[in-house]
Write an enzyme that holds these catalytic residues in place. Structure first.
Site: not given
Ligand SMILES: Cc1cc2nc3c(=O)[nH]c(=O)nc-3n(C[C@H](O)[C@H](O)[C@H](O)COP(=O)(O)OP(=O)(O)OC[C@H]3O[C@@H](n4cnc5c(N)ncnc54)[C@H](O)[C@@H]3O)c2cc1C
Length: 306
Positions: A134, A184, A189
């Site tokens: 990650d 990925r 985050a």
């Molecule tokens: C499989 C996976 C692995 C990841 N690994 C990492 C990593 O190694 N390092 C890192 O920095 N980040 C990681 N992340 C987190 C990522 O960076 C985002 O913070 C997170 O995925 C939210 O962004 P989004 O792409 O869904 O888009 P956004 O624009 O944030 O969200 C799009 C939509 O998704 C839904 N949604 C998003 N988050 C939430 C929530 N918490 N609760 C409820 N609904 C939500 C809502 O409907 C929102 O409108 C990972 C995410 C995934 C899916």
């Protein structure tokens, strides 16, 4: 700064509180955290991956933990990662393992972290289980990529993560694509300053698409990790247009988030892997999930009141 941005900032700030983390470990999964965390034991995580498999969804398991400052704790985390690999193998699952380098001692000594990673990757190779590193905060990005590249020479199945919010990511993805690396792609985050990351969500989203299109045409696996329907639809159209084979990509989402969308993607025949975190170190992960969608705080408050 509007109220939502202020709340987001506060929650991300709270996510690194050592005192709160110690409290959370002591008292167990609370405040609706079980919506995002599979449970505290490996057995709980394995039963979640079995349930997902019954719906046609693959998994990547994350034994929760990060920013470890104690060597014994880092070594213990590495052992739990090996146990997790064995549990995946014994369950006959195609799940992979996701790890964070700060959980394995990166902040203590790089050689300790490398030693732990080596042990995990040997076990993964024997068990034929994939591993992903990650990506954490910007301060650790270059070192994470350096470690990834050095380990990948002996363990070519290793994957890592690129965050679309960082300015540097287009160069990183271009280089990794040329190296045939599997990555990925996520939005990111952590809380990063405007010197290193796009402050505007629209710029992050546009960069995500640029990274996606660049990597999807390269030989490595592209894991499209997002719940953003606009980006997912864009990816699907790009995949169709360029006839990208199923073996070259997968969608990824987080456990407990947009389960409706997860099922819809699988029903349409696309490969999907869900990130399944488990363990007692749930606090930092949970706070980041709340920060992503401050409306989630309402669920927490409801849980406290009831
Ligand atoms: C499989 C996976 C692995 C990841 N690994 C990492 C990593 O190694 N390092 C890192 O920095 N980040 C990681 N992340 C987190 C990522 O960076 C985002 O913070 C997170 O995925 C939210 O962004 P989004 O792409 O869904 O888009 P956004 O624009 O944030 O969200 C799009 C939509 O998704 C839904 N949604 C998003 N988050 C939430 C929530 N918490 N609760 C409820 N609904 C939500 C809502 O409907 C929102 O409108 C990972 C995410 C995934 C899916």
């Amino acid at each position: 700064m509007n109220v939502e941005e202020a709340l987001r900032s506060l929650l991300i700030g709270l996510s690194t509180s050592g005192a709160m983390n110690r409290w959370a470990k002591k008292y167990g999964l609370r405040f609706g955290a079980s919506r995002f965390v599979a449970g505290e034991s490996i057995d709980a995580a394995i039963s979640v991956i079995r349930e997902l498999a019954s719906k046609g969804i693959a998994a990547t398991l994350d034994h929760l933990g990060e920013f470890v400052s104690d060597e014994a704790e880092a070594r213990e985390s590495a052992k739990v990662c090996v146990d997790t690999i064995h549990a995946i193998r014994d369950a006959g699952s195609d799940a992979t393992l996701s790890v964070k380098l700060t959980q394995l001692g990166l902040d203590i000594r790089r050689d300790l972290c490398m030693e732990n990673m080596q042990m995990i990757l040997e076990a993964a190779k024997d068990a034929n289980v994939g591993v992903n590193i990650d990506m954490e905060d910007f301060a650790r990005c270059q070192e994470t990529l350096d470690i990834y590249r050095s380990l990948r020479r002996d363990f070519p199945f290793l994957q890592t993560v690129i965050q679309a919010y960082l300015y540097r990511s287009f160069d990183d993805v271009s280089a990794l694509a040329a190296e045939g690396a599997s990555i990925r792609i996520v939005k990111g985050a952590y809380k990063e300053p405007p010197e290193v990351a796009y402050p505007a969500k629209s710029d992050v989203d546009a960069n995500y698409i640029k990274l996606l299109e660049t990597h999807l045409l390269s030989p490595g696996l592209t894991s499209i990790a997002t719940h953003d329907e606009r980006i997912i639809d864009h990816a699907k159209a790009f995949i169709r247009r360029h006839a990208v084979p199923k073996s070259a990509y997968e969608f990824q989402m987080l456990y407990g988030i947009r389960t409706d969308l997860q099922q819809a993607i699988v029903d349409e025949g696309y490969p999907l892997r869900v990130y399944v975190p488990y363990g007692d170190d749930w606090y930092g992960y949970f706070m980041r999930r709340l920060a992503e969608r401050p409306a989630n705080v309402a669920f927490v408050l409801k849980g406290i009141v009831h």
